[in-house]
Design a protein around this motif. Sequence first.
Motif, mmCIF file in Angstrom:
data_model
loop_
_atom_site.group_PDB
_atom_site.id
_atom_site.type_symbol
_atom_site.label_atom_id
_atom_site.label_comp_id
_atom_site.label_asym_id
_atom_site.label_seq_id
_atom_site.Cartn_x
_atom_site.Cartn_y
_atom_site.Cartn_z
ATOM 1 N N GLU A 1 0.845 -1.187 0.000
ATOM 2 C CA GLU A 1 0.000 0.000 0.000
ATOM 3 C C GLU A 1 0.884 1.241 0.000
ATOM 4 O OE1 GLU A 1 -4.001 -0.308 2.134
ATOM 5 O OE2 GLU A 1 -2.715 -1.639 3.323
ATOM 6 N N PHE B 1 -3.233 -1.294 -3.953
ATOM 7 C CA PHE B 1 -1.932 -1.910 -3.808
ATOM 8 C C PHE B 1 -1.065 -1.682 -5.051
ATOM 9 C CE2 PHE B 1 -4.921 -4.374 -1.318
ATOM 10 C CZ PHE B 1 -4.273 -4.539 -0.093
ATOM 11 N N ARG C 1 -8.992 -0.930 -0.394
ATOM 12 C CA ARG C 1 -7.545 -0.694 -0.356
ATOM 13 C C ARG C 1 -6.972 -0.699 -1.774
ATOM 14 N NH1 ARG C 1 -5.615 -5.205 3.884
ATOM 15 N NH2 ARG C 1 -3.623 -4.085 3.789
#
Length: 205
Positions: A166, A200, A198
Amino acid sequence: MKIVIVGGSRGTGARLASLAQGEGHEVTVLSRSGGTVTPGVETLKGDAGDPEVAARAVAGADAVVVTVGGAKGTSRQRSAVTRVVVAAMQEAGVRRLVVQSSLGAGGSAAQMPALVRVLTRVVLASALADHDEQESAVVTSDLDWTIVRPAGLTNGPTTGGWTARELTKGAKGFGSIPRGDLAACLLRVLEDDSTVGRAFGVSNS
Protein backbone atom coordinates in the motif's frame (compact mmCIF):
# COMPACT_ATOMS: atom_id res chain seq x y z
CA MET A 1 -17.69 -17.39 -7.69
CA LYS A 2 -19.27 -16.16 -10.88
CA ILE A 3 -16.64 -13.71 -12.12
CA VAL A 4 -17.05 -11.24 -14.98
CA ILE A 5 -13.83 -9.94 -16.51
CA VAL A 6 -14.17 -6.73 -18.51
CA GLY A 7 -11.44 -6.59 -21.15
CA GLY A 8 -10.38 -10.21 -20.76
CA SER A 9 -9.84 -11.34 -24.34
CA ARG A 10 -6.06 -10.82 -24.18
CA GLY A 11 -3.21 -9.73 -21.92
CA THR A 12 -3.65 -9.91 -18.17
CA GLY A 13 -7.42 -10.37 -18.40
CA ALA A 14 -7.07 -13.47 -20.58
CA ARG A 15 -4.54 -14.97 -18.17
CA LEU A 16 -6.86 -14.21 -15.26
CA ALA A 17 -9.78 -15.87 -17.05
CA SER A 18 -7.76 -19.03 -17.61
CA LEU A 19 -6.46 -19.10 -14.04
CA ALA A 20 -9.85 -18.46 -12.44
CA GLN A 21 -11.58 -21.05 -14.62
CA GLY A 22 -8.89 -23.57 -13.74
CA GLU A 23 -9.56 -23.02 -10.04
CA GLY A 24 -13.26 -23.75 -10.41
CA HIS A 25 -14.76 -20.29 -10.80
CA GLU A 26 -17.46 -19.60 -13.39
CA VAL A 27 -15.91 -17.02 -15.70
CA THR A 28 -17.42 -14.69 -18.29
CA VAL A 29 -15.28 -12.38 -20.42
CA LEU A 30 -16.71 -9.22 -21.94
CA SER A 31 -14.69 -7.63 -24.72
CA ARG A 32 -15.18 -5.83 -27.99
CA SER A 33 -13.54 -8.69 -29.90
CA GLY A 34 -15.49 -11.42 -28.13
CA GLY A 35 -12.45 -13.66 -28.39
CA THR A 36 -10.97 -16.09 -25.88
CA VAL A 37 -8.48 -18.95 -25.95
CA THR A 38 -9.67 -20.61 -22.74
CA PRO A 39 -12.05 -23.57 -22.99
CA GLY A 40 -14.96 -23.31 -20.58
CA VAL A 41 -14.91 -19.53 -20.38
CA GLU A 42 -18.07 -17.80 -21.59
CA THR A 43 -17.52 -14.89 -23.94
CA LEU A 44 -19.64 -11.84 -24.56
CA LYS A 45 -18.92 -9.55 -27.48
CA GLY A 46 -19.73 -5.90 -26.95
CA ASP A 47 -18.60 -2.47 -25.85
CA ALA A 48 -18.46 -2.31 -22.05
CA GLY A 49 -18.93 1.43 -22.36
CA ASP A 50 -22.50 0.78 -23.52
CA PRO A 51 -24.75 0.73 -20.42
CA GLU A 52 -27.01 -1.99 -21.89
CA VAL A 53 -24.06 -4.25 -22.68
CA ALA A 54 -22.52 -3.70 -19.24
CA ALA A 55 -25.85 -4.40 -17.54
CA ARG A 56 -26.22 -7.74 -19.35
CA ALA A 57 -22.66 -8.72 -18.52
CA VAL A 58 -22.77 -8.09 -14.76
CA ALA A 59 -26.26 -9.47 -14.14
CA GLY A 60 -26.02 -12.33 -11.67
CA ALA A 61 -22.28 -11.94 -11.09
CA ASP A 62 -20.59 -12.35 -7.72
CA ALA A 63 -17.64 -10.17 -8.69
CA VAL A 64 -16.33 -8.02 -11.55
CA VAL A 65 -12.71 -7.46 -12.55
CA VAL A 66 -11.87 -4.56 -14.89
CA THR A 67 -8.66 -5.07 -16.88
CA VAL A 68 -9.59 -2.92 -19.86
CA GLY A 69 -6.80 -1.06 -21.61
CA GLY A 70 -6.68 2.06 -23.70
CA ALA A 71 -8.28 2.34 -27.14
CA LYS A 72 -6.97 4.01 -30.26
CA GLY A 73 -8.59 7.40 -30.77
CA THR A 74 -10.09 7.46 -27.24
CA SER A 75 -8.20 9.34 -24.56
CA ARG A 76 -10.27 8.19 -21.57
CA GLN A 77 -11.29 4.63 -22.45
CA ARG A 78 -10.47 3.07 -19.06
CA SER A 79 -12.31 5.66 -16.99
CA ALA A 80 -15.31 5.78 -19.32
CA VAL A 81 -15.75 2.00 -19.23
CA THR A 82 -15.20 1.83 -15.49
CA ARG A 83 -17.86 4.44 -14.78
CA VAL A 84 -20.40 2.50 -16.84
CA VAL A 85 -19.48 -0.80 -15.19
CA VAL A 86 -19.74 0.74 -11.71
CA ALA A 87 -23.21 2.07 -12.52
CA ALA A 88 -24.29 -1.31 -13.91
CA MET A 89 -23.04 -3.07 -10.78
CA GLN A 90 -24.87 -0.64 -8.51
CA GLU A 91 -28.09 -1.15 -10.45
CA ALA A 92 -27.73 -4.96 -10.35
CA GLY A 93 -26.68 -5.11 -6.70
CA VAL A 94 -23.27 -6.64 -7.48
CA ARG A 95 -20.83 -5.54 -4.79
CA ARG A 96 -17.31 -6.90 -5.40
CA LEU A 97 -15.08 -4.97 -7.81
CA VAL A 98 -11.36 -5.30 -8.56
CA VAL A 99 -9.77 -2.83 -10.97
CA GLN A 100 -6.38 -3.04 -12.65
CA SER A 101 -4.89 0.46 -12.69
CA SER A 102 -1.20 1.40 -12.94
CA LEU A 103 1.60 2.32 -10.61
CA GLY A 104 1.89 6.10 -10.78
CA ALA A 105 -1.87 6.69 -10.61
CA GLY A 106 -3.77 7.95 -7.62
CA GLY A 107 -0.74 9.38 -5.86
CA SER A 108 1.20 6.12 -6.05
CA ALA A 109 4.05 7.74 -7.97
CA ALA A 110 5.60 8.17 -4.51
CA GLN A 111 6.30 4.42 -4.62
CA MET A 112 8.54 4.81 -7.65
CA PRO A 113 12.20 5.89 -7.83
CA ALA A 114 12.48 9.63 -8.51
CA LEU A 115 13.83 9.35 -12.07
CA VAL A 116 11.26 6.72 -13.05
CA ARG A 117 8.54 8.88 -11.54
CA VAL A 118 9.50 11.86 -13.69
CA LEU A 119 9.87 9.84 -16.89
CA THR A 120 6.57 8.06 -16.33
CA ARG A 121 4.68 11.30 -15.84
CA VAL A 122 6.10 12.61 -19.12
CA VAL A 123 5.83 9.50 -21.31
CA LEU A 124 2.56 8.14 -19.88
CA ALA A 125 0.82 11.39 -19.00
CA SER A 126 -2.37 10.65 -20.94
CA ALA A 127 -2.66 7.05 -19.72
CA LEU A 128 -2.07 8.06 -16.10
CA ALA A 129 -4.68 10.81 -16.34
CA ASP A 130 -7.11 8.16 -17.57
CA HIS A 131 -6.19 5.88 -14.66
CA ASP A 132 -6.60 8.77 -12.20
CA GLU A 133 -10.18 9.30 -13.41
CA GLN A 134 -10.77 5.56 -13.37
CA GLU A 135 -9.65 5.27 -9.76
CA SER A 136 -11.77 8.24 -8.76
CA ALA A 137 -14.86 6.52 -10.18
CA VAL A 138 -14.01 3.44 -8.13
CA VAL A 139 -13.19 4.99 -4.76
CA THR A 140 -16.22 7.30 -4.81
CA SER A 141 -18.58 4.38 -5.46
CA ASP A 142 -20.27 2.47 -2.65
CA LEU A 143 -18.93 -0.86 -3.95
CA ASP A 144 -16.56 -3.30 -2.23
CA TRP A 145 -13.59 -2.30 -4.35
CA THR A 146 -9.90 -3.05 -4.53
CA ILE A 147 -7.42 -1.30 -6.85
CA VAL A 148 -4.30 -3.10 -8.08
CA ARG A 149 -1.53 -0.95 -9.55
CA PRO A 150 1.08 -3.04 -11.39
CA ALA A 151 4.55 -1.74 -12.07
CA GLY A 152 5.94 -2.18 -15.58
CA LEU A 153 4.09 -5.09 -17.20
CA THR A 154 6.05 -7.71 -19.12
CA ASN A 155 5.25 -10.85 -21.10
CA GLY A 156 8.01 -12.73 -19.33
CA PRO A 157 7.60 -16.13 -17.69
CA THR A 158 5.38 -16.37 -14.63
CA THR A 159 7.44 -16.60 -11.45
CA GLY A 160 4.69 -17.53 -8.99
CA GLY A 161 5.40 -14.64 -6.66
CA TRP A 162 4.82 -10.93 -6.24
CA THR A 163 4.99 -8.13 -3.68
CA ALA A 164 1.94 -5.96 -2.94
CA ARG A 165 2.39 -2.73 -1.00
CA GLU A 166 0.00 0.00 0.00
CA LEU A 167 0.99 3.63 -0.35
CA THR A 168 2.98 4.15 2.85
CA LYS A 169 6.19 5.93 3.71
CA GLY A 170 9.20 4.02 2.45
CA ALA A 171 7.22 1.65 0.20
CA LYS A 172 9.45 1.99 -2.86
CA GLY A 173 11.62 -0.11 -5.10
CA PHE A 174 9.09 -1.34 -7.64
CA GLY A 175 10.36 -2.66 -10.95
CA SER A 176 8.20 -4.87 -13.17
CA ILE A 177 5.81 -7.82 -13.10
CA PRO A 178 4.90 -10.48 -15.70
CA ARG A 179 1.25 -10.58 -16.71
CA GLY A 180 0.90 -14.12 -15.38
CA ASP A 181 1.94 -13.04 -11.89
CA LEU A 182 -0.36 -10.02 -12.04
CA ALA A 183 -3.27 -12.29 -12.99
CA ALA A 184 -2.55 -14.52 -9.99
CA CYS A 185 -2.39 -11.46 -7.76
CA LEU A 186 -5.73 -10.18 -9.06
CA LEU A 187 -7.38 -13.51 -8.30
CA ARG A 188 -5.95 -13.69 -4.77
CA VAL A 189 -7.07 -10.12 -4.10
CA LEU A 190 -10.53 -10.89 -5.43
CA GLU A 191 -10.85 -13.81 -3.02
CA ASP A 192 -9.57 -11.87 0.00
CA ASP A 193 -12.17 -9.66 1.69
CA SER A 194 -9.46 -7.95 3.76
CA THR A 195 -8.38 -6.09 0.60
CA VAL A 196 -11.71 -4.26 0.24
CA GLY A 197 -11.31 -0.48 0.22
CA ARG A 198 -7.55 -0.69 -0.36
CA ALA A 199 -5.16 0.02 -3.23
CA PHE A 200 -1.93 -1.91 -3.81
CA GLY A 201 1.17 -1.36 -5.89
CA VAL A 202 2.35 -4.72 -7.21
CA SER A 203 5.63 -5.99 -8.67
CA ASN A 204 8.12 -8.84 -8.39
CA SER A 205 10.55 -6.76 -6.30
